[in-house]
Design a protein around this motif. Sequence first.
Motif, PDB file in Angstrom:
ATOM      1  N   LYS A   9      -5.134 -11.852  -6.205  1.00  0.00           N
ATOM      2  CA  LYS A   9      -5.881 -12.812  -7.025  1.00  0.00           C
ATOM      3  C   LYS A   9      -7.351 -12.409  -7.139  1.00  0.00           C
ATOM      4  N   ASN A  10      -7.943 -12.016  -6.020  1.00  0.00           N
ATOM      5  CA  ASN A  10      -9.351 -11.629  -6.031  1.00  0.00           C
ATOM      6  C   ASN A  10      -9.585 -10.330  -6.797  1.00  0.00           C
ATOM      7  N   ILE A  11      -8.689  -9.377  -6.659  1.00  0.00           N
ATOM      8  CA  ILE A  11      -8.828  -8.129  -7.410  1.00  0.00           C
ATOM      9  C   ILE A  11      -8.755  -8.415  -8.909  1.00  0.00           C
ATOM     10  N   LEU A  12      -7.747  -9.183  -9.326  1.00  0.00           N
ATOM     11  CA  LEU A  12      -7.575  -9.481 -10.745  1.00  0.00           C
ATOM     12  C   LEU A  12      -8.733 -10.310 -11.299  1.00  0.00           C
ATOM     13  N   GLU A  13      -9.298 -11.178 -10.478  1.00  0.00           N
ATOM     14  CA  GLU A  13     -10.442 -11.983 -10.919  1.00  0.00           C
ATOM     15  C   GLU A  13     -11.685 -11.118 -11.105  1.00  0.00           C
ATOM     16  N   LEU A  14     -11.945 -10.232 -10.139  1.00  0.00           N
ATOM     17  CA  LEU A  14     -13.179  -9.440 -10.168  1.00  0.00           C
ATOM     18  C   LEU A  14     -13.074  -8.169 -11.005  1.00  0.00           C
ATOM     19  N   ILE A  23       2.408  -0.127  -9.293  1.00  0.00           N
ATOM     20  CA  ILE A  23       2.773   0.389  -7.975  1.00  0.00           C
ATOM     21  C   ILE A  23       2.566   1.899  -8.017  1.00  0.00           C
ATOM     22  N   CYS A  24       1.858   2.413  -7.049  1.00  0.00           N
ATOM     23  CA  CYS A  24       1.631   3.853  -6.907  1.00  0.00           C
ATOM     24  C   CYS A  24       1.691   4.148  -5.413  1.00  0.00           C
ATOM     25  N   MET A  25       2.364   5.193  -5.040  1.00  0.00           N
ATOM     26  CA  MET A  25       2.522   5.544  -3.625  1.00  0.00           C
ATOM     27  C   MET A  25       3.134   4.375  -2.840  1.00  0.00           C
ATOM     28  N   ARG A  26       4.023   3.637  -3.483  1.00  0.00           N
ATOM     29  CA  ARG A  26       4.741   2.496  -2.904  1.00  0.00           C
ATOM     30  C   ARG A  26       3.827   1.341  -2.498  1.00  0.00           C
ATOM     31  N   MET A  27       2.683   1.199  -3.167  1.00  0.00           N
ATOM     32  CA  MET A  27       1.802   0.063  -2.874  1.00  0.00           C
ATOM     33  C   MET A  27       1.127  -0.423  -4.150  1.00  0.00           C
ATOM     34  N   PRO A  28       0.749  -1.708  -4.181  1.00  0.00           N
ATOM     35  CA  PRO A  28       0.010  -2.220  -5.333  1.00  0.00           C
ATOM     36  C   PRO A  28      -1.289  -1.429  -5.515  1.00  0.00           C
ATOM     37  N   THR A  29      -1.487  -0.995  -6.743  1.00  0.00           N
ATOM     38  CA  THR A  29      -2.624  -0.150  -7.092  1.00  0.00           C
ATOM     39  C   THR A  29      -3.296  -0.727  -8.327  1.00  0.00           C
ATOM     40  N   TYR A  30      -4.607  -0.631  -8.351  1.00  0.00           N
ATOM     41  CA  TYR A  30      -5.395  -1.126  -9.474  1.00  0.00           C
ATOM     42  C   TYR A  30      -6.268   0.012  -9.969  1.00  0.00           C
ATOM     43  N   ASP A  31      -6.076   0.350 -11.245  1.00  0.00           N
ATOM     44  CA  ASP A  31      -6.827   1.429 -11.881  1.00  0.00           C
ATOM     45  C   ASP A  31      -7.846   0.818 -12.832  1.00  0.00           C
ATOM     46  N   LEU A  32      -9.019   1.427 -12.873  1.00  0.00           N
ATOM     47  CA  LEU A  32     -10.056   0.982 -13.799  1.00  0.00           C
ATOM     48  C   LEU A  32     -10.667   2.216 -14.435  1.00  0.00           C
ATOM     49  N   VAL A  85      -8.712   0.210  -6.276  1.00  0.00           N
ATOM     50  CA  VAL A  85      -8.296  -0.167  -4.921  1.00  0.00           C
ATOM     51  C   VAL A  85      -6.775  -0.205  -4.856  1.00  0.00           C
ATOM     52  N   HIS A  86      -6.256  -0.146  -3.642  1.00  0.00           N
ATOM     53  CA  HIS A  86      -4.835  -0.340  -3.354  1.00  0.00           C
ATOM     54  C   HIS A  86      -4.766  -1.295  -2.159  1.00  0.00           C
ATOM     55  N   PHE A  87      -3.592  -1.868  -1.927  1.00  0.00           N
ATOM     56  CA  PHE A  87      -3.353  -2.590  -0.684  1.00  0.00           C
ATOM     57  C   PHE A  87      -1.886  -2.473  -0.318  1.00  0.00           C
ATOM     58  N   ALA A  88      -1.592  -2.693   0.954  1.00  0.00           N
ATOM     59  CA  ALA A  88      -0.218  -2.620   1.435  1.00  0.00           C
ATOM     60  C   ALA A  88      -0.100  -3.404   2.731  1.00  0.00           C
ATOM     61  N   ALA A  89       1.087  -3.946   2.968  1.00  0.00           N
ATOM     62  CA  ALA A  89       1.351  -4.672   4.205  1.00  0.00           C
ATOM     63  C   ALA A  89       2.161  -3.795   5.150  1.00  0.00           C
ATOM     64  N   PHE A  90       1.814  -3.888   6.414  1.00  0.00           N
ATOM     65  CA  PHE A  90       2.511  -3.169   7.472  1.00  0.00           C
ATOM     66  C   PHE A  90       2.835  -4.156   8.583  1.00  0.00           C
ATOM     67  N   LYS A  91       3.500  -3.688   9.620  1.00  0.00           N
ATOM     68  CA  LYS A  91       3.940  -4.575  10.690  1.00  0.00           C
ATOM     69  C   LYS A  91       2.770  -5.308  11.361  1.00  0.00           C
ATOM     70  N   LYS A  92       1.670  -4.602  11.627  1.00  0.00           N
ATOM     71  CA  LYS A  92       0.565  -5.211  12.370  1.00  0.00           C
ATOM     72  C   LYS A  92      -0.732  -5.374  11.578  1.00  0.00           C
ATOM     73  N   HIS A  93      -0.759  -4.884  10.345  1.00  0.00           N
ATOM     74  CA  HIS A  93      -1.991  -4.998   9.573  1.00  0.00           C
ATOM     75  C   HIS A  93      -1.721  -4.983   8.072  1.00  0.00           C
ATOM     76  N   ILE A  94      -2.758  -5.366   7.347  1.00  0.00           N
ATOM     77  CA  ILE A  94      -2.769  -5.189   5.897  1.00  0.00           C
ATOM     78  C   ILE A  94      -3.777  -4.089   5.632  1.00  0.00           C
ATOM     79  N   GLY A  95      -3.325  -3.056   4.961  1.00  0.00           N
ATOM     80  CA  GLY A  95      -4.211  -1.952   4.619  1.00  0.00           C
ATOM     81  C   GLY A  95      -4.861  -2.228   3.278  1.00  0.00           C
TER      82      GLY A  95
END
Length: 113
Positions: free
Chosen positions: A24-29, A37-46, A52-62
């Motif tokens: 939501k914050n990425i799309l707003e800003l 999806i790129c490299m199996r994670m949400p990716t935002y190109d400008l 930026v990209h982001f991804a969820a893992f067992k112990k963290h959000i990258g």
Amino acid sequence: MNEVEKYIDEFPKEVQEKLNELRKNILELAPNAQERICMRMPTYDLNGKWLVHFAAFKKHIGFYPQPEGIVAFQDKLKGYKTTKGTIQFPIDESLPIELIREIIKYRVKEQTK
């Protein structure tokens, strides 16, 4: 449902909430960013470049704001594990949304110069 929504939908509810908040914050800003999806994670190109990209893992959000986004905020990131292009936010803690928003704004500014 688009491919990013499908990605987010694969996680437990509490993780989905955090990923949706990031999205939501990425799309707003960065309303002109292309979402995919790129490299199996949400990716935002400008402007034809990774924003930026982001991804969820067992112990963290990258969160991947490219190396420039890490260097520019290294003082504010001292409490988080970082690498050249990654910030790891512990999965069991609230996301530092104001800091994330600052980083996104910085990356948008850098890519629209």
